[in-house]
Design a protein around this motif. Structure first.
Motif, PDB file in Angstrom:
ATOM      1  N   ASP A 174      25.998  16.026  19.113  1.00  0.00           N
ATOM      2  CA  ASP A 174      25.451  14.673  19.198  1.00  0.00           C
ATOM      3  C   ASP A 174      24.734  14.486  20.532  1.00  0.00           C
ATOM      4  O   ASP A 174      24.798  15.359  21.414  1.00  0.00           O
ATOM      5  CB  ASP A 174      26.539  13.617  18.967  1.00  0.00           C
ATOM      6  CG  ASP A 174      27.609  13.580  20.046  1.00  0.00           C
ATOM      7  OD1 ASP A 174      27.275  13.781  21.231  1.00  0.00           O
ATOM      8  OD2 ASP A 174      28.776  13.347  19.716  1.00  0.00           O
ATOM      9  N   PRO A 175      24.023  13.372  20.731  1.00  0.00           N
ATOM     10  CA  PRO A 175      23.181  13.225  21.924  1.00  0.00           C
ATOM     11  C   PRO A 175      23.920  13.252  23.252  1.00  0.00           C
ATOM     12  O   PRO A 175      23.298  13.473  24.294  1.00  0.00           O
ATOM     13  CB  PRO A 175      22.520  11.851  21.705  1.00  0.00           C
ATOM     14  CG  PRO A 175      22.517  11.661  20.233  1.00  0.00           C
ATOM     15  CD  PRO A 175      23.802  12.285  19.760  1.00  0.00           C
ATOM     16  N   GLY A 176      25.224  13.038  23.250  1.00  0.00           N
ATOM     17  CA  GLY A 176      25.951  13.052  24.512  1.00  0.00           C
ATOM     18  C   GLY A 176      26.105  14.438  25.105  1.00  0.00           C
ATOM     19  O   GLY A 176      26.262  14.582  26.318  1.00  0.00           O
ATOM     20  N   PHE A 177      26.051  15.478  24.279  1.00  0.00           N
ATOM     21  CA  PHE A 177      26.359  16.834  24.748  1.00  0.00           C
ATOM     22  C   PHE A 177      25.362  17.325  25.789  1.00  0.00           C
ATOM     23  O   PHE A 177      25.743  17.849  26.837  1.00  0.00           O
ATOM     24  CB  PHE A 177      26.402  17.802  23.569  1.00  0.00           C
ATOM     25  CG  PHE A 177      26.602  19.233  23.996  1.00  0.00           C
ATOM     26  CD1 PHE A 177      27.864  19.693  24.312  1.00  0.00           C
ATOM     27  CD2 PHE A 177      25.529  20.112  24.100  1.00  0.00           C
ATOM     28  CE1 PHE A 177      28.062  21.009  24.720  1.00  0.00           C
ATOM     29  CE2 PHE A 177      25.712  21.414  24.507  1.00  0.00           C
ATOM     30  CZ  PHE A 177      26.985  21.867  24.827  1.00  0.00           C
ATOM     31  N   GLU A 181      25.736  12.660  31.432  1.00  0.00           N
ATOM     32  CA  GLU A 181      25.725  11.596  32.442  1.00  0.00           C
ATOM     33  C   GLU A 181      24.960  10.364  31.976  1.00  0.00           C
ATOM     34  O   GLU A 181      24.902   9.371  32.689  1.00  0.00           O
ATOM     35  CB  GLU A 181      25.104  12.127  33.744  1.00  0.00           C
ATOM     36  CG  GLU A 181      25.768  13.385  34.298  1.00  0.00           C
ATOM     37  CD  GLU A 181      27.241  13.180  34.565  1.00  0.00           C
ATOM     38  OE1 GLU A 181      27.616  12.084  35.027  1.00  0.00           O
ATOM     39  OE2 GLU A 181      28.018  14.113  34.296  1.00  0.00           O
ATOM     40  N   SER A 182      24.392  10.434  30.795  1.00  0.00           N
ATOM     41  CA  SER A 182      23.542   9.330  30.319  1.00  0.00           C
ATOM     42  C   SER A 182      24.330   8.134  29.824  1.00  0.00           C
ATOM     43  O   SER A 182      23.781   7.046  29.666  1.00  0.00           O
ATOM     44  CB  SER A 182      22.648   9.834  29.184  1.00  0.00           C
ATOM     45  OG  SER A 182      23.444  10.165  28.040  1.00  0.00           O
ATOM     46  N   GLY A 183      25.615   8.346  29.537  1.00  0.00           N
ATOM     47  CA  GLY A 183      26.407   7.259  28.962  1.00  0.00           C
ATOM     48  C   GLY A 183      26.249   7.156  27.462  1.00  0.00           C
ATOM     49  O   GLY A 183      26.811   6.257  26.841  1.00  0.00           O
ATOM     50  N   LYS A 184      25.493   8.069  26.873  1.00  0.00           N
ATOM     51  CA  LYS A 184      25.292   8.043  25.425  1.00  0.00           C
ATOM     52  C   LYS A 184      26.505   8.623  24.697  1.00  0.00           C
ATOM     53  O   LYS A 184      27.066   9.641  25.116  1.00  0.00           O
ATOM     54  CB  LYS A 184      24.036   8.822  25.041  1.00  0.00           C
ATOM     55  CG  LYS A 184      22.730   8.197  25.547  1.00  0.00           C
ATOM     56  CD  LYS A 184      21.543   9.023  25.119  1.00  0.00           C
ATOM     57  CE  LYS A 184      20.226   8.330  25.461  1.00  0.00           C
ATOM     58  NZ  LYS A 184      19.998   8.251  26.918  1.00  0.00           N
ATOM     59  N   THR A 191      31.648  13.296  19.159  1.00  0.00           N
ATOM     60  CA  THR A 191      32.053  12.299  18.178  1.00  0.00           C
ATOM     61  C   THR A 191      31.861  12.890  16.782  1.00  0.00           C
ATOM     62  O   THR A 191      31.295  13.978  16.624  1.00  0.00           O
ATOM     63  CB  THR A 191      31.210  11.027  18.302  1.00  0.00           C
ATOM     64  OG1 THR A 191      29.843  11.344  17.947  1.00  0.00           O
ATOM     65  CG2 THR A 191      31.234  10.466  19.733  1.00  0.00           C
ATOM     66  N   TYR A 192      32.308  12.166  15.777  1.00  0.00           N
ATOM     67  CA  TYR A 192      32.121  12.676  14.413  1.00  0.00           C
ATOM     68  C   TYR A 192      30.639  12.795  14.068  1.00  0.00           C
ATOM     69  O   TYR A 192      30.267  13.593  13.208  1.00  0.00           O
ATOM     70  CB  TYR A 192      32.835  11.777  13.405  1.00  0.00           C
ATOM     71  CG  TYR A 192      32.814  12.345  11.997  1.00  0.00           C
ATOM     72  CD1 TYR A 192      33.220  13.647  11.754  1.00  0.00           C
ATOM     73  CD2 TYR A 192      32.373  11.579  10.922  1.00  0.00           C
ATOM     74  CE1 TYR A 192      33.197  14.183  10.473  1.00  0.00           C
ATOM     75  CE2 TYR A 192      32.344  12.109   9.632  1.00  0.00           C
ATOM     76  CZ  TYR A 192      32.750  13.412   9.420  1.00  0.00           C
ATOM     77  OH  TYR A 192      32.717  13.944   8.149  1.00  0.00           O
ATOM     78  N   TYR A 193      29.783  12.070  14.769  1.00  0.00           N
ATOM     79  CA  TYR A 193      28.349  12.163  14.508  1.00  0.00           C
ATOM     80  C   TYR A 193      27.791  13.546  14.869  1.00  0.00           C
ATOM     81  O   TYR A 193      26.685  13.886  14.450  1.00  0.00           O
ATOM     82  CB  TYR A 193      27.595  11.089  15.294  1.00  0.00           C
ATOM     83  CG  TYR A 193      27.924   9.691  14.842  1.00  0.00           C
ATOM     84  CD1 TYR A 193      27.555   9.230  13.590  1.00  0.00           C
ATOM     85  CD2 TYR A 193      28.629   8.816  15.677  1.00  0.00           C
ATOM     86  CE1 TYR A 193      27.862   7.947  13.165  1.00  0.00           C
ATOM     87  CE2 TYR A 193      28.939   7.529  15.266  1.00  0.00           C
ATOM     88  CZ  TYR A 193      28.557   7.100  14.007  1.00  0.00           C
ATOM     89  OH  TYR A 193      28.871   5.831  13.600  1.00  0.00           O
ATOM     90  N   GLY A 194      28.533  14.303  15.634  1.00  0.00           N
ATOM     91  CA  GLY A 194      28.084  15.637  15.987  1.00  0.00           C
ATOM     92  C   GLY A 194      28.555  16.718  15.038  1.00  0.00           C
ATOM     93  O   GLY A 194      28.134  17.871  15.144  1.00  0.00           O
ATOM     94  N   ALA A 275      14.076  17.846  23.712  1.00  0.00           N
ATOM     95  CA  ALA A 275      14.199  16.981  24.890  1.00  0.00           C
ATOM     96  C   ALA A 275      13.922  15.519  24.527  1.00  0.00           C
ATOM     97  O   ALA A 275      14.601  14.604  25.010  1.00  0.00           O
ATOM     98  CB  ALA A 275      13.259  17.454  25.989  1.00  0.00           C
ATOM     99  N   LEU A 276      12.947  15.298  23.656  1.00  0.00           N
ATOM    100  CA  LEU A 276      12.640  13.931  23.216  1.00  0.00           C
ATOM    101  C   LEU A 276      13.787  13.372  22.382  1.00  0.00           C
ATOM    102  O   LEU A 276      14.129  12.183  22.494  1.00  0.00           O
ATOM    103  CB  LEU A 276      11.340  13.925  22.405  1.00  0.00           C
ATOM    104  CG  LEU A 276      10.055  14.208  23.192  1.00  0.00           C
ATOM    105  CD1 LEU A 276       8.881  14.392  22.237  1.00  0.00           C
ATOM    106  CD2 LEU A 276       9.765  13.079  24.181  1.00  0.00           C
ATOM    107  N   ALA A 277      14.383  14.218  21.558  1.00  0.00           N
ATOM    108  CA  ALA A 277      15.476  13.770  20.702  1.00  0.00           C
ATOM    109  C   ALA A 277      16.725  13.426  21.504  1.00  0.00           C
ATOM    110  O   ALA A 277      17.530  12.588  21.087  1.00  0.00           O
ATOM    111  CB  ALA A 277      15.803  14.857  19.670  1.00  0.00           C
ATOM    112  N   ILE A 278      16.888  14.052  22.647  1.00  0.00           N
ATOM    113  CA  ILE A 278      18.038  13.765  23.501  1.00  0.00           C
ATOM    114  C   ILE A 278      17.923  12.379  24.119  1.00  0.00           C
ATOM    115  O   ILE A 278      18.928  11.685  24.303  1.00  0.00           O
ATOM    116  CB  ILE A 278      18.160  14.845  24.606  1.00  0.00           C
ATOM    117  CG1 ILE A 278      18.556  16.198  23.996  1.00  0.00           C
ATOM    118  CG2 ILE A 278      19.177  14.431  25.673  1.00  0.00           C
ATOM    119  CD1 ILE A 278      18.464  17.349  24.970  1.00  0.00           C
ATOM    120  N   GLN A 279      16.708  11.960  24.412  1.00  0.00           N
ATOM    121  CA  GLN A 279      16.505  10.708  25.135  1.00  0.00           C
ATOM    122  C   GLN A 279      16.760   9.464  24.300  1.00  0.00           C
ATOM    123  O   GLN A 279      17.163   8.420  24.823  1.00  0.00           O
ATOM    124  CB  GLN A 279      15.073  10.658  25.689  1.00  0.00           C
ATOM    125  CG  GLN A 279      14.768  11.750  26.687  1.00  0.00           C
ATOM    126  CD  GLN A 279      15.766  11.782  27.846  1.00  0.00           C
ATOM    127  OE1 GLN A 279      16.078  10.749  28.440  1.00  0.00           O
ATOM    128  NE2 GLN A 279      16.273  12.970  28.145  1.00  0.00           N
TER     129      GLN A 279
END
Length: 548
Positions: A174-177, A181-184, A191-194, A275-279
């Motif tokens: 998921d986007p937090g990985f 440090e982004s707080g996402k 999370t289960y979303y990953g 990189a765009l998908a992470i943001q």
């Protein structure tokens, strides 16, 4: 093993005696001594015997519906009966689980644009639909970032795009990985979303025709060989009323190298798109079409969960359930040389511990107030199917199931000073675990790699999804002494490298003392809950609140 302090147990035993749980004039001290004696009777010899038997070549890797299953069911039933435990399902130890076995012909190729990708080398695709032929023809490719639709995180990769009939390409985890440090989301903690199961579920809800996850070892937490071995060959699913027509027609994986070629053919750089998908929420049409024909052989069959119960002395309708999956990957006759995935670590260790716990409970002179049940589930390796079926068709009502304590791939690396809690902070079960750990002079720590999403990867998750507090904990990473540290360093390389490989075999040099200690730990956790009237709760931040 050093005897621990008896004092905290005295109150438990006093309550049992006051409640009239024993018809004999038994003193508190005698009952406490019995508990300690049983606790210390959990031993490596029993555990070793079970592991060696279950992981022997004779059991052929314990694949569901195989010869190995028959041998496993007979072995478990005989052991549980010899302990005097009652059949958990009426007069039977078995619960039938209706499966559909789908085996895709391996000579398929996935065509994307003008390139052809080879099965197991570049990609693995399959279909859960109960059809002999599933065809994906000229389906438009769309990159949908992490493939997440999570309102609570303000994230929807599918917003503003219709993917009906299209093939979605999805990043793993998921986007937090990638940006902790982004707080996402929850940072490095998956999370289960990953989880890959979620990604296929969401793609199905969005009406996609196919879903392809891009494999990368770090965010997936396992290498490509695990994908190639686990998602090829016979694949199992639960029999459903719609024959799985509601699922995407094609689901699978692309190696990262294959994905890079696909994006390059679309005039894009995979790393830049990632990189765009992470943001933030992201999707991008790739202006390429995908085609593949999957030829399936279908076979409906019946596998079995195994359930045994020690009835409670005061509240027998309330149960603590210990669980472990008995299955592994079976035998691959197409391989040269060794063809058997013995599954010694994953999960003959957990089955052996569950049997050791069953023996311990059956040896208590005063039984716990609540019932203690022992569940051995099938088809975990195929997506937690046995536990999923049990949780959706429970023999013991879920509102009478106090807690689930799960054992999967217990440590063969010796004793540790710490206890790794998978999904730490999710429930009050950790309070009981902490008390038991103190008696062993151990401390609770978070799992070493929360980004791997292990809480969603074993059978306790099926209980959690139904609101039953579920605990998954085992030996941590800090060895008890220097000798264990040296042994651990040598052995861990082998164990890690043999995950879902034919080399996951029992080794005589394994140090099983850590499994013994973890089994004792979980024995006391269940004993404490089993003699309590409390109903452990999920933490306020947990997504698994019990519906009662």
């Amino acid at each position: 093993m050093k005897l621990y302090d008896k004092t905290p147990l005295l109150g438990i035993v006093a309550v049992l005696l006051a409640a009239g749980c024993s018809k004999q004039a038994t003193t508190v001290t005698e009952q406490t001594d019995n508990f300690i004696a049983v606790y210390e009777s959990i031993n490596s010899d029993d555990i070793k015997t079970h592991i060696k038997t279950l992981a022997s070549d004779e059991f052929e890797g314990r694949s569901p519906t195989s010869k190995g299953e028959k041998l496993t069911l007979d072995y478990l039933s005989a052991e549980l009966k010899a302990m005097g435990l009652q059949p958990g399902n009426g007069d039977s130890y078995l619960q039938a689980v209706e499966l559909v076995e789908i085996t895709a012909k391996p000579d398929m190729n996935l065509h994307i644009g003008d390139k052809q990708f080879a099965y197991k080398q570049d990609m693995v695709v399959s279909s859960k639909r109960e059809k002999n032929t599933v065809e994906l023809k000229d389906s438009e490719l769309v990159f949908v970032g992490y493939g997440v639709n999570a309102p609570e995180y303000g994230w929807n990769d599918y917003e503003g795009i219709d993917v009906s009939g299209k093939t979605v390409v999805i990043l793993v985890n998921d986007p937090g990985f990638e940006n902790p440090e982004s707080g996402k989301f929850q940072g490095l903690t998956m999370t289960y979303y990953g989880r890959w199961t979620y990604k296929y579920e969401e793609a199905s809800r969005q009406g996609a025709a196919a879903a392809l996850i891009v494999h990368e070892s770090a965010p997936a937490s396992y290498g490509w060989s695990v994908v190639a071995n686990s998602w090829s060959g016979a694949q199992y699913g639960l029999v459903t009323q719609d024959a799985n027509a509601s699922r995407v027609a094609v689901e699978g994986w692309l190696s990262v190298e294959a994905a890079q070629k696909v994006f390059a053919d679309a005039g894009l750089d995979f790393s830049q798109q990632k990189a765009l998908a992470i943001q933030g929420p992201y999707h991008k049409a790739l202006a390429l079409n995908a085609s593949v024909t999957i030829e399936n052989t279908l076979k409906k069959s019946t596998s079995y969960n195994v359930l045994a119960t020690l009835p409670g002395s005061v509240s027998p309708e309330e149960h603590i359930i210990y669980s472990a999956h008995w299955d592994h990957l079976g035998k691959d006759s197409s391989k040269e040389g060794d063809q058997i995935y013995n599954g010694a670590h994953d999960n003959a260790t957990g089955v052996a511990a569950n049997l050791a716990l069953a023996k311990a409970y059956s040896s208590l002179s005063i039984k716990p107030k609540r019932s203690i049940s022992f569940l051995f589930v099938t088809a975990e390796e195929q997506g937690l199917l046995g536990s999923k079926y049990y949780a959706e068709h429970p023999i013991i009502p879920l509102n009478k199931t106090v807690a689930n304590l799960n054992m999967d791939a217990l440590s063969v690396l010796g004793r540790t000073k710490d206890v790794a809690v998978v999904g730490m902070g999710k429930s009050e079960l950790e309070n009981y675990l902490s008390k038991a750990a103190l008696r062993q002079n151990r401390r609770l720590v978070e799992e070493s790699r929360p980004e791997a999403g292990a809480y969603f990867r074993s059978d306790h998750f099926s209980f959690a999804q139904q609101g039953v507090p579920a605990l998954y904990a085992k030996g941590g990473n800090e060895p008890i002494d220097e000798a264990t540290a040296k042994y651990r360093k040598r052995t861990n390389v082998i164990v890690t490298g043999c995950y879902h490989q034919v080399c996951d075999q029992y080794r005589e040099n394994w140090d099983l003392s850590g499994i013994v200690e973890d089994s004792q730990l979980l024995f006391e956790v269940g004993y404490l809950i089993g003699n309590s009237t409390d109903w452990p709760k999920w933490s306020p931040s947990s997504e698994f609140q019990r519906n009662k």
